[in-house]
Scaffold this motif. Structure first.
Motif, PDB file in Angstrom:
ATOM      1  N   LEU A  61       2.670  -4.398 -10.616  1.00  0.00           N
ATOM      2  CA  LEU A  61       3.574  -4.870 -10.059  1.00  0.00           C
ATOM      3  C   LEU A  61       3.125  -5.713  -8.892  1.00  0.00           C
ATOM      4  O   LEU A  61       3.898  -6.717  -8.304  1.00  0.00           O
ATOM      5  N   VAL A  62       2.167  -5.079  -7.949  1.00  0.00           N
ATOM      6  CA  VAL A  62       1.861  -5.478  -6.810  1.00  0.00           C
ATOM      7  C   VAL A  62       1.015  -6.937  -7.057  1.00  0.00           C
ATOM      8  O   VAL A  62       1.291  -7.673  -6.401  1.00  0.00           O
ATOM      9  N   GLY A  63       0.385  -6.802  -8.081  1.00  0.00           N
ATOM     10  CA  GLY A  63      -0.331  -8.183  -8.360  1.00  0.00           C
ATOM     11  C   GLY A  63       0.817  -9.139  -8.879  1.00  0.00           C
ATOM     12  O   GLY A  63       0.496 -10.371  -8.534  1.00  0.00           O
ATOM     13  N   ALA A  64       1.421  -8.821  -9.678  1.00  0.00           N
ATOM     14  CA  ALA A  64       2.462  -9.736 -10.279  1.00  0.00           C
ATOM     15  C   ALA A  64       3.332 -10.393  -9.355  1.00  0.00           C
ATOM     16  O   ALA A  64       3.676 -11.546  -9.268  1.00  0.00           O
ATOM     17  N   LEU A  65       3.673  -9.860  -8.475  1.00  0.00           N
ATOM     18  CA  LEU A  65       4.693  -9.987  -7.349  1.00  0.00           C
ATOM     19  C   LEU A  65       4.276 -10.609  -6.051  1.00  0.00           C
ATOM     20  O   LEU A  65       4.368 -11.388  -5.321  1.00  0.00           O
ATOM     21  N   ALA A  66       2.776 -10.373  -5.868  1.00  0.00           N
ATOM     22  CA  ALA A  66       2.415 -10.758  -4.794  1.00  0.00           C
ATOM     23  C   ALA A  66       1.045 -11.655  -5.007  1.00  0.00           C
ATOM     24  O   ALA A  66       0.276 -12.322  -3.744  1.00  0.00           O
ATOM     25  N   GLY A  67       0.743 -12.126  -6.116  1.00  0.00           N
ATOM     26  CA  GLY A  67      -0.303 -12.950  -6.578  1.00  0.00           C
ATOM     27  C   GLY A  67      -1.807 -12.344  -6.565  1.00  0.00           C
ATOM     28  O   GLY A  67      -1.917 -11.101  -6.168  1.00  0.00           O
ATOM     29  N   TYR A 102       1.308   1.268 -13.199  1.00  0.00           N
ATOM     30  CA  TYR A 102       2.479   0.315 -13.235  1.00  0.00           C
ATOM     31  C   TYR A 102       2.742  -0.385 -11.700  1.00  0.00           C
ATOM     32  O   TYR A 102       2.799  -1.471 -11.590  1.00  0.00           O
ATOM     33  N   ALA A 103       2.282   0.497 -10.820  1.00  0.00           N
ATOM     34  CA  ALA A 103       2.513  -0.105  -9.346  1.00  0.00           C
ATOM     35  C   ALA A 103       1.591  -1.100  -9.143  1.00  0.00           C
ATOM     36  O   ALA A 103       1.838  -2.349  -8.289  1.00  0.00           O
ATOM     37  N   VAL A 104       0.181  -0.855  -9.707  1.00  0.00           N
ATOM     38  CA  VAL A 104      -0.662  -1.904  -9.545  1.00  0.00           C
ATOM     39  C   VAL A 104      -0.512  -3.116 -10.064  1.00  0.00           C
ATOM     40  O   VAL A 104      -0.601  -4.249  -9.544  1.00  0.00           O
ATOM     41  N   ALA A 156       0.844  -1.353   0.008  1.00  0.00           N
ATOM     42  CA  ALA A 156      -0.014   0.109  -0.032  1.00  0.00           C
ATOM     43  C   ALA A 156       0.914   1.291   0.018  1.00  0.00           C
ATOM     44  O   ALA A 156       0.518   2.506  -0.665  1.00  0.00           O
ATOM     45  N   LEU A 157       1.996   1.211   0.713  1.00  0.00           N
ATOM     46  CA  LEU A 157       2.854   2.273   0.764  1.00  0.00           C
ATOM     47  C   LEU A 157       3.534   2.649  -0.650  1.00  0.00           C
ATOM     48  O   LEU A 157       3.474   3.651  -1.184  1.00  0.00           O
ATOM     49  N   PHE A 158       3.691   1.339  -1.304  1.00  0.00           N
ATOM     50  CA  PHE A 158       4.538   1.611  -2.661  1.00  0.00           C
ATOM     51  C   PHE A 158       3.452   2.146  -3.696  1.00  0.00           C
ATOM     52  O   PHE A 158       3.844   3.097  -4.621  1.00  0.00           O
ATOM     53  N   LEU A 159       1.913   1.699  -3.465  1.00  0.00           N
ATOM     54  CA  LEU A 159       1.205   2.328  -4.324  1.00  0.00           C
ATOM     55  C   LEU A 159       0.950   3.897  -4.100  1.00  0.00           C
ATOM     56  O   LEU A 159       0.868   4.901  -4.889  1.00  0.00           O
ATOM     57  N   ALA A 160       1.134   4.103  -2.802  1.00  0.00           N
ATOM     58  CA  ALA A 160       0.877   5.487  -2.426  1.00  0.00           C
ATOM     59  C   ALA A 160       2.082   6.407  -2.993  1.00  0.00           C
ATOM     60  O   ALA A 160       1.741   7.545  -3.503  1.00  0.00           O
TER      61      ALA A 160
END
Length: 193
Positions: free
Chosen positions: A57-63, A53-55, A30-34
């Motif tokens: 990455l968050v999905g691809a890296l966290a599932g 871009y952040a959304v 969430a901090l990365f997205l912010a």
């Protein structure tokens, strides 16, 4: 057809994480997205940001599950008034205004990126690039549809889709490169004695 689990690359996904580890993962995501929300080019009615871009990455890296959860927590923080959205916005207004469709699409885009990573798409450059482009289409379609209720369909396409197409290609390429780098680093760590 589903790719074998060994072909997947989702480094932050681990079924054995404790509740504390999940909370830390979600908070960091969430901090990365912010932080990505503050990297923006002001445009009217929708700014260009690094949020998509952040959304991705968050999905691809966290599932898909954790990715969607992270985005939902970030959106909840924005809705509660914290300045975590584009340009430091927060509160109810962004969720009622012209950008609401884009914001509503972000959990789905993150879930899609997690889904494709879990199936090995991010291990193949072409599939990865295509997947990240599709994720941005998941953002642009409902975003433009909602924007059309404010400015009409023609202006929604002109101001809510067209200006973002070149950026979508660049962000997809950047996401592919980022995943490749993370994959190499993670691979080097796991193969180290």
């Amino acid at each position: 057809m589903t790719k074998p689990a060994s072909d997947a690359f989702v480094p932050l996904l681990n079924a054995e994480r404790s509740a504390t580890q999940v909370a830390i993962l979600v908070a960091c995501g969430a901090l990365f997205l912010a932080a990505s929300s503050y990297i923006s080019v002001p445009m009217v009615p929708v700014p260009v940001t690094m949020q998509t871009y952040a959304v991705m990455l968050v999905g691809a890296l966290a599932g898909w599950r954790f990715g969607a959860l992270i985005v939902l927590v970030w959106l909840a923080a924005g809705l509660s008034g914290l300045p975590v959205l584009a340009g430091g916005a927060g509160g109810v207004a962004p969720f009622m205004g012209p950008t609401a469709g884009y914001l509503a699409s972000f959990p789905f885009a993150a879930a899609f990126c997690g889904w494709m990573a879990e199936r090995g798409w991010t291990r193949r450059i072409g599939l990865s690039f295509l997947g990240f482009l599709l994720a941005q289409a998941i953002c642009l379609a409902p975003g433009a549809a909602w924007l059309a209720t404010f400015v009409g369909p023609e202006k929604a396409l002109t101001f809510g889709v067209t200006p973002f197409l070149v950026g979508a290609v660049i962000k997809a390429a950047l996401a592919v490169c980022t995943i490749a780098i993370v994959s190499r680093v993670a691979g080097a760590r796991t193969s180290a004695p």
